[in-house]
Design a protein around this motif. Sequence first.
Motif, PDB file in Angstrom:
ATOM      1  N   UNK A  61      -0.480 -15.110  -2.722  1.00  0.00           N
ATOM      2  CA  UNK A  61      -1.310 -14.873  -3.820  1.00  0.00           C
ATOM      3  C   UNK A  61      -2.179 -13.756  -3.850  1.00  0.00           C
ATOM      4  N   UNK A  62      -2.949 -13.685  -2.949  1.00  0.00           N
ATOM      5  CA  UNK A  62      -3.772 -12.449  -2.736  1.00  0.00           C
ATOM      6  C   UNK A  62      -3.173 -11.129  -2.497  1.00  0.00           C
ATOM      7  N   UNK A  63      -2.209 -11.235  -1.913  1.00  0.00           N
ATOM      8  CA  UNK A  63      -1.528  -9.965  -1.750  1.00  0.00           C
ATOM      9  C   UNK A  63      -0.794  -9.418  -2.754  1.00  0.00           C
ATOM     10  N   UNK A  64      -0.094 -10.359  -3.289  1.00  0.00           N
ATOM     11  CA  UNK A  64       0.524 -10.047  -4.879  1.00  0.00           C
ATOM     12  C   UNK A  64      -0.224  -9.584  -5.939  1.00  0.00           C
ATOM     13  N   UNK A  65      -1.330 -10.082  -5.883  1.00  0.00           N
ATOM     14  CA  UNK A  65      -2.550  -9.699  -7.094  1.00  0.00           C
ATOM     15  C   UNK A  65      -2.908  -8.321  -6.998  1.00  0.00           C
ATOM     16  N   UNK A  66      -2.731  -7.765  -5.811  1.00  0.00           N
ATOM     17  CA  UNK A  66      -3.239  -6.407  -5.717  1.00  0.00           C
ATOM     18  C   UNK A  66      -4.884  -6.063  -5.885  1.00  0.00           C
ATOM     19  N   UNK A  67      -5.381  -7.222  -5.998  1.00  0.00           N
ATOM     20  CA  UNK A  67      -6.784  -7.239  -6.119  1.00  0.00           C
ATOM     21  C   UNK A  67      -7.642  -6.235  -5.167  1.00  0.00           C
ATOM     22  N   UNK A  68      -7.248  -6.501  -4.058  1.00  0.00           N
ATOM     23  CA  UNK A  68      -7.917  -5.642  -2.946  1.00  0.00           C
ATOM     24  C   UNK A  68      -7.370  -4.136  -3.023  1.00  0.00           C
ATOM     25  N   UNK A  69      -6.375  -3.740  -3.339  1.00  0.00           N
ATOM     26  CA  UNK A  69      -5.944  -2.412  -3.644  1.00  0.00           C
ATOM     27  C   UNK A  69      -6.782  -1.612  -4.825  1.00  0.00           C
TER      28      UNK A  69
END
Length: 275
Positions: A126-134
């Motif tokens: 969920x975190x990775x797919x959200x792209x929030x960190x990018x």
Amino acid sequence: MLQNAPIGIFDSGYGGLTVFRAIADRLPAYDYIYLGDNARSPYGDQPFDVIYKYTLECVDWLFSQGCELIILACNTASAKALRTIQERDLPLKYPNKRVLGVIRPTAEIIGGFTESKSVGIMGTRGTVNSGSYLLEIQKFFPELNVFQQSCPMWVPLIENNEYLQPGADFFVEEYCSALLAQDEAIDCVLLACTHYPLLLPKLENFFPSNIKILSQGSIVANSLADYLARHPEMEKRLSKTREKKFYTSGDLSSFNQHGSHFFGELITSNKVILD
């Protein structure tokens, strides 16, 4: 100062207790309420609307307990629900209260831990797919190359107390190798899930010694201390009797047992029924 105005800390399960521990050590004078939504954990593979619904229910409950400020000590909730809650729900329902997450504080400082300008992010799907960190890291350090790796087996291993067993080595090696295969120049790895610090002994054995491994607890704790210093109007509203309360939507005995490992001392929890 209000009679009962603790800082609320929320996670879908146990992992947020690692952040709570760091916050309580950094800011021991305040009152705290921790809520783990263990009955509906993990959030990592749930769709956006479900994560938003669950997170908002937990935020509503913490506010009903007198909290003025809530930390979403959950990367998935921070990635998929925080912005909507901040922009839509708080102005309508809680205009004087605040909800903060764990992604922005990390994004603000991660550039100081890399020389190669290549960093890795390890988190739930969920975190990775959200792209929030990018998106967040790009705001502060547009020169960085950011590589992500989802680790779907790590949370189940940790929550079932299998994380230090030899059988966990396979999944540690699988995900770490997959991350490093994306760029051999990676010299900083962020553990973008609050469960993952429990895997540190294995991660330190696997990753080359030149790679810095960042956990979020101290980062979030320092960011909260800075936030309160910059917002004295909020800081003055918080109660300070050093009280810590723990709540879970799941089984009490399991939460007390497993949660004590995450928090670093024995805890006693209370049951909460969420809608």
